[in-house]
Design an enzyme around this catalytic site. Sequence first.
Site, mmCIF file in Angstrom:
data_model
loop_
_atom_site.group_PDB
_atom_site.id
_atom_site.type_symbol
_atom_site.label_atom_id
_atom_site.label_comp_id
_atom_site.label_asym_id
_atom_site.label_seq_id
_atom_site.Cartn_x
_atom_site.Cartn_y
_atom_site.Cartn_z
ATOM 1 N N HIS A 1 -1.438 -8.652 12.032
ATOM 2 C CA HIS A 1 -2.051 -8.061 13.225
ATOM 3 C C HIS A 1 -2.996 -9.040 13.929
ATOM 4 O O HIS A 1 -4.028 -8.638 14.471
ATOM 5 C CB HIS A 1 -2.800 -6.769 12.864
ATOM 6 C CG HIS A 1 -1.946 -5.750 12.185
ATOM 7 N ND1 HIS A 1 -0.847 -5.187 12.800
ATOM 8 C CD2 HIS A 1 -2.024 -5.196 10.949
ATOM 9 C CE1 HIS A 1 -0.286 -4.323 11.962
ATOM 10 N NE2 HIS A 1 -0.963 -4.317 10.840
ATOM 11 N N ASN B 1 -1.832 6.792 6.573
ATOM 12 C CA ASN B 1 -0.959 5.883 7.310
ATOM 13 C C ASN B 1 0.493 6.031 6.876
ATOM 14 O O ASN B 1 1.409 5.616 7.570
ATOM 15 C CB ASN B 1 -1.427 4.435 7.092
ATOM 16 C CG ASN B 1 -0.708 3.428 7.956
ATOM 17 O OD1 ASN B 1 -0.681 3.543 9.168
ATOM 18 N ND2 ASN B 1 -0.107 2.436 7.322
ATOM 19 N N LYS C 1 0.809 -1.216 0.000
ATOM 20 C CA LYS C 1 0.000 0.000 0.000
ATOM 21 C C LYS C 1 0.845 1.270 0.000
ATOM 22 O O LYS C 1 0.481 2.263 -0.640
ATOM 23 C CB LYS C 1 -0.996 0.007 1.160
ATOM 24 C CG LYS C 1 -0.450 -0.215 2.548
ATOM 25 C CD LYS C 1 -1.600 -0.359 3.552
ATOM 26 C CE LYS C 1 -1.070 -0.621 4.960
ATOM 27 N NZ LYS C 1 -0.476 -1.966 5.080
#
Length: 457
Positions: free
Chosen positions: A201, A156, A133
Amino acid sequence: MKNDDILKALDTRFSLNKQNSKVIVVGLGITGLSVAKFLHNLGLQFAMVDSRKNPPFNDELLAEMPDVAVFTDGFDPAVFDVATHIIVSPGVSMQEPIIQQTIARGARSLSDIDLFACAVDKPVVTITGSNGKSTVTTLLGDMAKAANKKVAVGGNLGIPALDLLNDEIEIYILELSSFQLERTSQLNAVAATVLNISADHMDRYANLDAYIEQKHKVYAGNGVMLINLDCPYAASIKPSNRDVLTFSLKGNADYCVIETANGRSLAFHGRAIFPVDKLLISGVHNQSNALAALALGAVIGLPETAMCAALGRFKGLKHRMQFVANINEVCWVNDSKATNVGACVAALQGFKDSSVVLIAGGDAKAADMSDLVSVLQEKVKALLLIGKDSQLIQQAVNDCIPVLDVGTLKKAVKKAQTIAQAGDTVLLSPACASLDQFANYKERGAQFVAEVKALEQ
């Protein structure tokens, strides 16, 4: 947008206003500071809360906004009890008991991205995914600049979304993490994509399905959905009454890779756009990233010539398959940004068989490291482990190749030098987060580069 228009949007969407609202902002990191600046500029009542005794931006906040109340060194229930709204920074889990209790008693939860959505009236492109990303966000920004567009790139990646707001900007391009998406409800991008999904995560999500659900939130609204047909998890979204574009490394998508008389090429509906051998970013995964950027750029009206010019100049990001040195015919590559298993697998797939000395390890984030086994057996001649979860990784890969637990990155570099032979590559691609031993992946990558450079002296 004018402040009055932003305040009207906040009141309409969240009943957030000057008269009746008291906002708690949880987390005084870079995102929390951006939220504080935004709320302060609008004249809204808010207080900052951080569990740390000395949050990183505490002094900066107090210097700029000395009138703002700041509560540190824990979460005081009395502070949360008065909140009508709560904004939780991405680094803080929404499962914190005090946060759950505050929301349960009726406080409205929103995010910095929600605030951004209420304050923007220009096209926004949103990009998420387990890997790639940052590359696609940066590349698309470069394409927009090549088309002479006034573009703002962040989220981010680098600059928080709220700090990007500027009336002169024509296009916003945001990288968004699952942590940002899970607390956001107001997204409506003109184009959005989930580049890929692999287990990441898992220390913050109950299971992979929960993680996938948060990633798919990037498609909220009515903009164009760009879907990666090569990733079953990313392609599992079921669009209805939406414009959809697809990309794939195969020939069954809107944007794909095709064979031509002159070699492989990135293509749109079978028409060659850009030769694969002209890409400066290596690896099959970066062909996929390039396709995604081209598709998103087309949606926002960027000329193909400008996009291809930017693509031809793009050398990738630091700490992402970054060439460091060639010492005695051994290539050293810094891929410190590979903070999950999927990123490490993608990196290894670009090398010839049994030619890599891999340095990996750190905080595994409860990921299943056995997913590395097949690519390790194919591509890696030795695995050097560092960090707190080294034993967990060693157990997971079950000695499918030679494994050494060396502890630190400094020791790993020295050991790799003794193992690697002419024609091999020493690759730092940790498949883990860095916070057990470093401030972030950038510091980890910088130490690797420094240690390798020292070998040349």
